[in-house]
Write a protein that holds these residues in place. Structure first.
Motif, PDB file in Angstrom:
ATOM      1  N   SER A   1       0.788  -1.237   0.000  1.00  0.00           N
ATOM      2  CA  SER A   1       0.000   0.000   0.000  1.00  0.00           C
ATOM      3  C   SER A   1       0.823   1.291   0.000  1.00  0.00           C
ATOM      4  O   SER A   1       0.656   2.145   0.875  1.00  0.00           O
TER       5      SER A   1
ATOM      6  N   ASN B   1       2.120   5.009  -1.668  1.00  0.00           N
ATOM      7  CA  ASN B   1       1.369   6.155  -2.164  1.00  0.00           C
ATOM      8  C   ASN B   1       1.927   6.621  -3.492  1.00  0.00           C
ATOM      9  O   ASN B   1       3.146   6.667  -3.680  1.00  0.00           O
TER      10      ASN B   1
ATOM     11  N   HIS C   1      -3.621  -1.557  -1.128  1.00  0.00           N
ATOM     12  CA  HIS C   1      -4.463  -0.366  -0.981  1.00  0.00           C
ATOM     13  C   HIS C   1      -3.641   0.885  -1.282  1.00  0.00           C
ATOM     14  O   HIS C   1      -3.307   1.672  -0.394  1.00  0.00           O
TER      15      HIS C   1
ATOM     16  N   GLY D   1      -2.286   4.393  -2.183  1.00  0.00           N
ATOM     17  CA  GLY D   1      -2.782   5.755  -1.917  1.00  0.00           C
ATOM     18  C   GLY D   1      -2.727   6.583  -3.182  1.00  0.00           C
ATOM     19  O   GLY D   1      -1.717   7.215  -3.480  1.00  0.00           O
TER      20      GLY D   1
ATOM     21  N   GLU E   1      -7.077   3.599  -3.471  1.00  0.00           N
ATOM     22  CA  GLU E   1      -8.113   4.405  -2.816  1.00  0.00           C
ATOM     23  C   GLU E   1      -9.091   5.013  -3.823  1.00  0.00           C
ATOM     24  O   GLU E   1     -10.279   5.124  -3.558  1.00  0.00           O
ATOM     25  N   SER E   2      -8.593   5.395  -5.002  1.00  0.00           N
ATOM     26  CA  SER E   2      -9.468   6.091  -5.959  1.00  0.00           C
ATOM     27  C   SER E   2     -10.593   5.189  -6.471  1.00  0.00           C
ATOM     28  O   SER E   2     -11.642   5.682  -6.879  1.00  0.00           O
TER      29      SER E   2
ATOM     30  N   TYR F   1      -9.493   9.557   4.283  1.00  0.00           N
ATOM     31  CA  TYR F   1      -8.870   8.222   4.273  1.00  0.00           C
ATOM     32  C   TYR F   1      -9.822   7.188   4.889  1.00  0.00           C
ATOM     33  O   TYR F   1     -10.053   6.113   4.322  1.00  0.00           O
TER      34      TYR F   1
ATOM     35  N   ARG G   1     -12.785   6.226   2.751  1.00  0.00           N
ATOM     36  CA  ARG G   1     -12.390   5.292   1.688  1.00  0.00           C
ATOM     37  C   ARG G   1     -12.136   3.896   2.241  1.00  0.00           C
ATOM     38  O   ARG G   1     -12.450   2.897   1.608  1.00  0.00           O
ATOM     39  N   ASP G   2     -11.587   3.815   3.440  1.00  0.00           N
ATOM     40  CA  ASP G   2     -11.364   2.497   4.039  1.00  0.00           C
ATOM     41  C   ASP G   2     -12.688   1.787   4.314  1.00  0.00           C
ATOM     42  O   ASP G   2     -12.797   0.570   4.115  1.00  0.00           O
TER      43      ASP G   2
ATOM     44  N   THR H   1     -13.926   0.522   1.151  1.00  0.00           N
ATOM     45  CA  THR H   1     -13.093  -0.616   0.733  1.00  0.00           C
ATOM     46  C   THR H   1     -13.594  -1.906   1.388  1.00  0.00           C
ATOM     47  O   THR H   1     -13.777  -2.934   0.726  1.00  0.00           O
TER      48      THR H   1
END
Ligand code: ARG
Length: 603
Positions: A130, A132, A167, A169, A272-273, A322, A325-326, A329
């Motif tokens: 994960s 970024n 995941h 970023g 995330e997007s 954040y 989004r989690d 997810t």
């Protein structure tokens, strides 16, 4: 459930059953009977503290109870002795017959020994790495990648069906600043051509912050950029997409070097997007379940007694976070893979409180049962100085760390004939371009220096409980005499070279009369615990359990190698010792493989 390590496991279960029967006959309560390994091999192969548990409950003398039980049990063809040790342990020693059978099993199952042959009824998402977009792949991401990958391997080896997710970023207000910086000071052509575009992107990002100190108004412009990106502006989307592609150019090569992969979203994981359009449903659900409370314009989830503190879901300007989004997810995972799927995130310990808030929120939403969400924490890496920061630009680049490791591993190999000597690590070696080309080309399959280097870094990361901080010390990482990757790889190389030298001796046949001397026994009694070690490591998400075991095995093997000459032994001994060597090689290879570490045939 069926185990490949069939004999030892059956014996372990048999010991459990024997204890159960004895307890029943003696009129003692029979709860779960745990079987462990004694602290010292001299005490036996398995041990039970049931007498101590009973003594506590019944207020009796544990030693007396232990003796009573041991007498009841007696011995049989598989258990050579049952002994009692103060304050009340009952210890079991396996017979030579079991040792021979188990050795035979290892040689038959080879590298599959220790893994379970069960259909995949249990399933989990293991999310790791994960990183970024447009930010350095940090040492923290490296730890997550290494530990998460090992945990996924361990779970798979014990019969789990695993989704490997990343995941990434790839969304957030920072993209406003990033795109602003690219448009004002960036060189697209250079970015396009570069091998290390992330480095350039980070420089641009740093520049943005420097400029913003002089001209604070560009912060507002960057915010406007992000709004445009959110609203789907074609030019903004295009620049953002480019940032993703440039970053993946570096991530892909790192993952290839590390031998790590992901199974979801065509191998890139769901960043995330991906959840941008899936957050509205979560917010709606939170609202409908009355879980969102307003505070100073923002919307948060509050927990009982403010423990943990509230989790913000929407900022006062309506922006998502954040956490939002989690949640989206996990909703996606539960809906896509099944509501009972276990979700495991390997993320730095600094996010522990955050994950607590996230899990609590998911419980309040009624999505998960206790224990269904797991946060595996890792500690920091300590180079001499402080934790790395992207903004200030004092970043340690992972590629540089890996390259340095390869350079040092190469130096190690130049001393290959001195591996048994006291000190073989040489630093600051200069390598000619020709040597570099020959020995250090990062082609697939990886050459030995690369395998040793990457293995050394992985071992250093895995050998302690993951929550602990790791000190990054080259001398320790590449220490041929210590608890290091190269030490383990070399033990394997040694096994292989013995096997090759003795090619004409048949090792597969173990005479039914074969007796084990002291050092042969020690090795065999270590080998047979491997399947339990794998199970224990998987159940507790703890790769270090495998490391501890493998290090002990390698040391035991090295002692065996010193004490039990193979070349000069008489034929029967020779084939037994060779069989033990071969069994050791299978388990070293198998264990290292689960940790994500490749073995080499020569060092
Ligand atoms: N990208 C984040 C970071 O670098 C880690 C993401 C962890 N996973 C998660 N589901 N929040 O800190």
């Amino acid at each position: 459930m069926r185990f490949y390590g069939i004999i030892a496991t059956m014996i372990k279960e048999q010991i459990q059953a024997m204890l159960f029967e004895a307890l029943t006959k003696l009129g003692y309560p029979t709860e779960t009977i745990q079987i462990d390994q004694p602290t010292q091999m001299e005490f036996g192969d398995y041990s039970s503290n049931i007498a101590m548990q009973l003594a506590k409950a019944l207020k009796k003398n544990p030693l007396e109870i232990a003796k009573q039980i041991a007498e009841r049990i007696g011995t049989n063809e598989n258990v050579e002795s049952v002994t009692v040790l103060p304050p009340g342990f009952i210890n079991f020693k396996l017979s030579a017959r079991v040792l021979r059978n188990e050795l035979h099993t290892i040689l038959t199952k080879k590298e599959a020994y220790g893994t379970k042959n069960v259909s995949n009824q249990r399933h989990a998402v293991v999310e790791y790495s994960s990183p970024n977009i447009a930010k350095p792949f940090t040492i923290g991401h490296l730890r997550s990648t290494i530990i998460g990958n090992a945990i996924a391997n361990l779970l798979e080896a014990t019969g789990w069906d695993i989704k490997r997710d990343n995941h990434v970023g790839d969304w957030g207000t920072q993209f406003g600043k990033q795109i602003y910086a690219i448009e004002h000071w960036g060189n697209l052509e250079e970015l396009e051509k570069s091998d290390r575009p992330v480095k350039l992107l980070v420089e641009l990002y740093v520049k943005f912050h420097q400029e913003a100190e002089l001209h604070p108004e560009i912060e507002d412009e960057a915010r406007a950029y992000f709004k445009k990106l959110e609203n789907g502006d074609a030019e903004m989307r295009n620049m953002w997409q480019k940032c993703i592609e440039w970053s993946w150019k570096e991530f892909d090569s790192l993952y290839q070097r590390l031998g790590v992969h992901f199974t979801e979203n065509a191998g890139r994981g769901y960043g995330e997007s991906f959840f941008e359009d899936k957050m509205a449903a979560v917010i709606q659900e939170l609202e409908s379940k009355n879980l969102l409370k307003e505070s100073q314009g923002a919307k948060l989830v509050f927990f009982e007694n403010d423990n943990p503190p509230p989790l913000m879901i929407l900022k006062k300007d309506g922006a998502t976070l954040y956490a939002t989004r989690d949640l989206a997810t996990d909703k996606f995972r539960l809906e896509t893979y099944g509501s009972d799927i276990k979700i495991i995130n390997e993320v730095g310990a600094e996010q522990a409180l955050y994950f607590q808030q996230l899990f609590k929120t998911e419980e309040l939403l009624g999505w998960i049962k206790p224990g269904q969400r797991v946060h595996i924490k890792h500690g920091l890496y300590r180079f001499k100085d402080q934790k790395m920061s992207t903004r200030k630009g004092n970043t340690i680049w992972l590629e540089d760390v890996l390259d340095e490791a390869v350079k040092r591993a190469y130096a190690l190999r130049q001393h290959e004939n001195e591996f048994d000597g006291p000190e073989v690590v040489t630093h600051n070696v200069k390598i000619s371009p020709a040597a570099r080309k020959h020995n250090l080309g990062f082609a697939t399959p990886l050459n030995n220096s690369e395998k040793i280097a990457i293995g050394a870094i992985k071992w250093n990361d895995l050998k302690k409980t993951s929550a602990q901080d790791v000190v990054f010390d080259w001398d320790e990482i590449l220490n041929m005499q210590g608890n290091s990757g190269p030490y383990l790889q070399y033990a394997y190389v040694r096994c292989r070279s013995i096997i090759q030298k003795m090619a004409e001796v048949q090792s597969g046949t173990i005479s039914p009369e074969a007796v084990f001397d002291e050092s042969e026994q020690r090795l065999m009694r270590t080998l047979l615990h491997y399947p339990e070690v794998v199970t224990k490591a998987a159940e507790s998400y703890a790769p270090h359990v495998v490391c501890t075991y493998l290090f002990e095995l390698a040391q035991t093997f090295n002692l065996f190698y010193q004490n039990s000459p193979i070349l000069k032994a008489e034929p029967q001994k020779q084939s037994l010792r060779l069989a033990l060597t071969e069994a050791t090689s299978h388990i070293l290879k198998n264990g290292l493989y689960l940790l994500g570490i490749e073995t080499v045939e020569k060092m």
